[in-house]
Scaffold this active site. Structure first.
Site, PDB file in Angstrom:
ATOM      1  N   PRO A  11      30.764 -67.330  17.806  1.00 10.99           N
ATOM      2  CA  PRO A  11      31.750 -66.565  17.491  1.00 10.99           C
ATOM      3  C   PRO A  11      32.363 -66.154  18.748  1.00 10.99           C
ATOM      4  O   PRO A  11      31.835 -65.745  19.563  1.00 10.99           O
ATOM      5  CB  PRO A  11      31.115 -65.476  16.839  1.00 10.99           C
ATOM      6  CG  PRO A  11      29.925 -65.422  16.724  1.00 10.99           C
ATOM      7  CD  PRO A  11      29.807 -66.969  16.967  1.00 10.99           C
ATOM      8  N   ASN A  12      33.807 -66.034  18.703  1.00  9.14           N
ATOM      9  CA  ASN A  12      34.655 -65.602  19.823  1.00  9.14           C
ATOM     10  C   ASN A  12      34.792 -66.374  21.075  1.00  9.14           C
ATOM     11  O   ASN A  12      35.654 -66.124  21.861  1.00  9.14           O
ATOM     12  CB  ASN A  12      34.301 -64.185  19.850  1.00  9.14           C
ATOM     13  CG  ASN A  12      34.461 -63.197  18.985  1.00  9.14           C
ATOM     14  OD1 ASN A  12      35.639 -63.286  18.380  1.00  9.14           O
ATOM     15  ND2 ASN A  12      33.286 -62.425  18.571  1.00  9.14           N
ATOM     16  N   ARG A  19      40.546 -63.388  27.569  1.00 14.40           N
ATOM     17  CA  ARG A  19      39.929 -62.035  27.299  1.00 14.40           C
ATOM     18  C   ARG A  19      38.903 -61.699  28.195  1.00 14.40           C
ATOM     19  O   ARG A  19      38.133 -62.677  28.302  1.00 14.40           O
ATOM     20  CB  ARG A  19      39.950 -61.517  26.143  1.00 14.40           C
ATOM     21  CG  ARG A  19      41.033 -61.764  25.183  1.00 14.40           C
ATOM     22  CD  ARG A  19      41.760 -60.662  24.665  1.00 14.40           C
ATOM     23  NE  ARG A  19      42.937 -61.156  23.939  1.00 14.40           N
ATOM     24  CZ  ARG A  19      42.774 -61.497  22.590  1.00 14.40           C
ATOM     25  NH1 ARG A  19      41.936 -61.426  22.027  1.00 14.40           N
ATOM     26  NH2 ARG A  19      44.075 -61.947  22.085  1.00 14.40           N
ATOM     27  N   TYR A  24      33.218 -63.012  31.295  1.00 11.96           N
ATOM     28  CA  TYR A  24      33.025 -64.181  30.910  1.00 11.96           C
ATOM     29  C   TYR A  24      33.768 -65.321  31.821  1.00 11.96           C
ATOM     30  O   TYR A  24      33.734 -66.564  31.805  1.00 11.96           O
ATOM     31  CB  TYR A  24      33.355 -64.529  29.423  1.00 11.96           C
ATOM     32  CG  TYR A  24      32.448 -63.611  28.600  1.00 11.96           C
ATOM     33  CD1 TYR A  24      31.061 -63.984  28.490  1.00 11.96           C
ATOM     34  CD2 TYR A  24      33.005 -62.409  27.836  1.00 11.96           C
ATOM     35  CE1 TYR A  24      30.137 -63.239  27.676  1.00 11.96           C
ATOM     36  CE2 TYR A  24      32.154 -61.983  27.051  1.00 11.96           C
ATOM     37  CZ  TYR A  24      30.818 -62.281  27.033  1.00 11.96           C
ATOM     38  OH  TYR A  24      30.003 -61.427  26.027  1.00 11.96           O
ATOM     39  N   ASN A  75      25.621 -72.383  22.278  1.00 13.50           N
ATOM     40  CA  ASN A  75      25.883 -71.242  22.582  1.00 13.50           C
ATOM     41  C   ASN A  75      26.024 -70.294  21.435  1.00 13.50           C
ATOM     42  O   ASN A  75      27.028 -70.302  21.080  1.00 13.50           O
ATOM     43  CB  ASN A  75      26.682 -71.142  23.567  1.00 13.50           C
ATOM     44  CG  ASN A  75      27.111 -69.640  24.065  1.00 13.50           C
ATOM     45  OD1 ASN A  75      26.392 -68.525  23.390  1.00 13.50           O
ATOM     46  ND2 ASN A  75      27.873 -69.283  25.349  1.00 13.50           N
ATOM     47  N   ALA A  78      27.228 -64.200  19.588  1.00 13.02           N
ATOM     48  CA  ALA A  78      26.872 -63.000  19.040  1.00 13.02           C
ATOM     49  C   ALA A  78      25.522 -63.335  18.063  1.00 13.02           C
ATOM     50  O   ALA A  78      24.387 -62.396  17.712  1.00 13.02           O
ATOM     51  CB  ALA A  78      27.579 -61.965  18.362  1.00 13.02           C
ATOM     52  N   GLU A  99      19.100 -73.810  24.142  1.00 13.49           N
ATOM     53  CA  GLU A  99      20.007 -72.465  24.014  1.00 13.49           C
ATOM     54  C   GLU A  99      20.458 -72.116  25.394  1.00 13.49           C
ATOM     55  O   GLU A  99      19.961 -72.276  26.251  1.00 13.49           O
ATOM     56  CB  GLU A  99      19.158 -71.367  23.509  1.00 13.49           C
ATOM     57  CG  GLU A  99      19.829 -69.889  23.426  1.00 13.49           C
ATOM     58  CD  GLU A  99      19.047 -68.722  23.048  1.00 13.49           C
ATOM     59  OE1 GLU A  99      17.841 -68.938  22.863  1.00 13.49           O
ATOM     60  OE2 GLU A  99      19.259 -67.565  23.122  1.00 13.49           O
ATOM     61  N   HIS A 101      23.728 -69.626  27.370  1.00 17.31           N
ATOM     62  CA  HIS A 101      24.692 -68.719  27.644  1.00 17.31           C
ATOM     63  C   HIS A 101      25.247 -68.455  29.026  1.00 17.31           C
ATOM     64  O   HIS A 101      24.689 -68.662  29.867  1.00 17.31           O
ATOM     65  CB  HIS A 101      24.005 -67.183  27.450  1.00 17.31           C
ATOM     66  CG  HIS A 101      23.160 -67.071  26.054  1.00 17.31           C
ATOM     67  ND1 HIS A 101      23.847 -66.663  24.776  1.00 17.31           N
ATOM     68  CD2 HIS A 101      21.768 -67.277  25.806  1.00 17.31           C
ATOM     69  CE1 HIS A 101      22.969 -66.973  23.952  1.00 17.31           C
ATOM     70  NE2 HIS A 101      21.672 -67.105  24.504  1.00 17.31           N
ATOM     71  N   ARG A 108      22.101 -57.463  30.737  1.00 16.03           N
ATOM     72  CA  ARG A 108      23.215 -56.535  29.814  1.00 16.03           C
ATOM     73  C   ARG A 108      22.519 -55.415  28.989  1.00 16.03           C
ATOM     74  O   ARG A 108      21.601 -55.119  29.232  1.00 16.03           O
ATOM     75  CB  ARG A 108      24.076 -57.592  29.356  1.00 16.03           C
ATOM     76  CG  ARG A 108      24.932 -58.681  30.194  1.00 16.03           C
ATOM     77  CD  ARG A 108      25.886 -59.565  29.296  1.00 16.03           C
ATOM     78  NE  ARG A 108      26.866 -59.008  28.747  1.00 16.03           N
ATOM     79  CZ  ARG A 108      27.677 -59.478  27.967  1.00 16.03           C
ATOM     80  NH1 ARG A 108      27.529 -60.727  27.659  1.00 16.03           N
ATOM     81  NH2 ARG A 108      28.444 -58.809  27.348  1.00 16.03           N
TER      82      ARG A 108
HETATM   83  O1  CA2 Z   1      26.937 -64.921  27.551  1.00 12.97           O
HETATM   84  C1  CA2 Z   1      27.291 -65.505  26.562  1.00 12.97           C
HETATM   85  O2  CA2 Z   1      27.595 -66.640  26.510  1.00 12.97           O
HETATM   86  C2  CA2 Z   1      27.202 -64.863  25.074  1.00 12.97           C
HETATM   87  O3  CA2 Z   1      26.560 -65.869  24.265  1.00 12.97           O
HETATM   88  C3  CA2 Z   1      28.421 -64.608  24.686  1.00 12.97           C
HETATM   89  C4  CA2 Z   1      28.609 -63.808  23.672  1.00 12.97           C
HETATM   90  C5  CA2 Z   1      27.624 -62.564  23.735  1.00 12.97           C
HETATM   91  O4  CA2 Z   1      27.787 -61.900  22.216  1.00 12.97           O
HETATM   92  C6  CA2 Z   1      26.209 -62.937  24.138  1.00 12.97           C
HETATM   93  O5  CA2 Z   1      25.546 -61.984  23.886  1.00 12.97           O
HETATM   94  C7  CA2 Z   1      26.237 -63.702  25.170  1.00 12.97           C
HETATM   95  C8  CA2 Z   1      30.098 -63.308  23.411  1.00 12.97           C
HETATM   96  C9  CA2 Z   1      31.059 -64.345  23.180  1.00 12.97           C
HETATM   97  C10 CA2 Z   1      32.310 -63.778  23.189  1.00 12.97           C
HETATM   98  O6  CA2 Z   1      33.143 -64.359  24.210  1.00 12.97           O
HETATM   99  C11 CA2 Z   1      34.298 -63.634  24.482  1.00 12.97           C
HETATM  100  C12 CA2 Z   1      35.126 -64.211  25.412  1.00 12.97           C
HETATM  101  C13 CA2 Z   1      36.293 -63.783  25.733  1.00 12.97           C
HETATM  102  C14 CA2 Z   1      36.604 -62.550  25.206  1.00 12.97           C
HETATM  103  C15 CA2 Z   1      35.904 -61.991  24.415  1.00 12.97           C
HETATM  104  C16 CA2 Z   1      34.823 -62.361  23.712  1.00 12.97           C
END
Ligand code: CA2
Length: 144
Positions: A11-12, A19, A24, A75, A78, A99, A101, A108
């Site tokens: 997700p996201n 964003r 990221y 990946n 969340a 896996e 990230h 974090r």
């Molecule tokens: O670091 C990673 O790849 C994560 O899997 C990214 C997830 C986070 O919940 C994990 O703890 C670590 C979040 C992905 C959301 O990505 C966004 C990208 C741009 C703007 C908002 C969210």
């Protein structure tokens, strides 16, 4: 026939590059897909690259990978920190799974340090931004 690696995104991650660039980076998911395809091609594999915001869809795709792919790079975003369903789906695989990230989840918030996926993955790569994907593909291929 060229063997396929599934690269799944939770997700996201569709928002990447648009964003939160401080967390990221500025690379979009489409850019990462290009990088992943290039690395896999170098190693003699094709890539099936997908993203979903829905847990059940990711479970369906993990099961599909189990019947059609040589290996899985995921990946889970969340869902890493919440999903017993992803844990069970990956545990049931007979193919290797890595896996990954973008961020270093251990540097974090405390809740990101726990993963339901890590105990059933062959290995984990985090903290290298978009390169976590290419490193993940290389690590997966080393297991194939
Ligand atoms: O670091 C990673 O790849 C994560 O899997 C990214 C997830 C986070 O919940 C994990 O703890 C670590 C979040 C992905 C959301 O990505 C966004 C990208 C741009 C703007 C908002 C969210």
């Amino acid at each position: 026939m060229t063997k396929t690696i599934f690269v799944l995104n939770g997700p996201n991650l569709n928002l990447l590059g648009t964003r939160e660039p401080d967390q990221y980076g500025k690379t979009t998911l489409a850019d990462i897909e290009t990088m992943a395809r290039e690395t896999a091609r170098e190693l003699g594999y094709a890539v099936e690259f997908r993203q979903s915001n829905h847990e059940g869809v990711l479970v369906d795709w993990i099961q599909e990978a189990g019947t059609t792919a040589a290996g899985l790079v995921i990946n889970p975003a969340a869902y890493t920190h919440t999903s017993v369903a992803l844990h069970d789906a990956i545990r049931a695989l007979a193919i290797p799974a890595v896996e990954i990230h973008l961020s270093n989840v251990h540097a974090r918030e405390a809740f990101r340090a726990h993963s339901y996926v890590s105990p059933v993955a062959d290995g984990v790569i985090c903290g290298f931004g978009a390169h976590s994907y290419t490193l993940g593909i290389r690590a997966l291929v080393s297991k194939l």
